[in-house]
Design a protein around this motif. Structure first.
Motif, PDB file in Angstrom:
ATOM      1  N   THR A   3       0.826  -1.207   0.000  1.00  0.00           N
ATOM      2  CA  THR A   3       0.000   0.000   0.000  1.00  0.00           C
ATOM      3  C   THR A   3       0.861   1.258   0.000  1.00  0.00           C
ATOM      4  N   MET A  30       0.630  -1.002  -6.539  1.00  0.00           N
ATOM      5  CA  MET A  30      -0.063  -0.445  -5.377  1.00  0.00           C
ATOM      6  C   MET A  30      -1.432  -1.091  -5.206  1.00  0.00           C
ATOM      7  N   ARG A  31      -1.773  -1.333  -3.958  1.00  0.00           N
ATOM      8  CA  ARG A  31      -3.090  -1.875  -3.612  1.00  0.00           C
ATOM      9  C   ARG A  31      -3.833  -0.845  -2.789  1.00  0.00           C
ATOM     10  N   ALA A  33      -5.728   0.812   0.453  1.00  0.00           N
ATOM     11  CA  ALA A  33      -5.204   1.010   1.808  1.00  0.00           C
ATOM     12  C   ALA A  33      -5.486  -0.199   2.691  1.00  0.00           C
ATOM     13  N   ALA A  34      -4.498  -0.571   3.454  1.00  0.00           N
ATOM     14  CA  ALA A  34      -4.620  -1.692   4.387  1.00  0.00           C
ATOM     15  C   ALA A  34      -5.232  -1.192   5.689  1.00  0.00           C
TER      16      ALA A  34
END
Length: 67
Positions: A3, A30-31, A33-34
């Motif tokens: 993230t 990018m992933r 938000a954790a």
């Protein structure tokens, strides 16, 4: 997980952890938000082995273990 951008990759164009790195090597990795770490009841509940053995940790405040 992935993230945030990998600072080493951004700065130097490479990362010693390659595909095992938990940070993104570019926007395409990018992933979303954790969850916040402080929502995790296990966050910083175990001691950092590097800090205990060497007196320092390269991850500093970003380390997920207690110093």
């Amino acid at each position: 997980y992935k993230t945030k951008l990998c600072e080493k990759f951004e700065r130097e164009g490479e990362c010693p952890y390659h595909h095992k790195c938990v940070f993104a090597h570019g926007e395409s990795e990018m992933r979303g938000a954790a969850p916040k770490f402080n929502d995790n009841p296990l966050y910083k509940t175990r001691p950092c082995q590097r800090f205990a053995e060497q007196g320092a940790c390269p991850y500093g405040e970003k380390c997920q273990f207690a110093h």
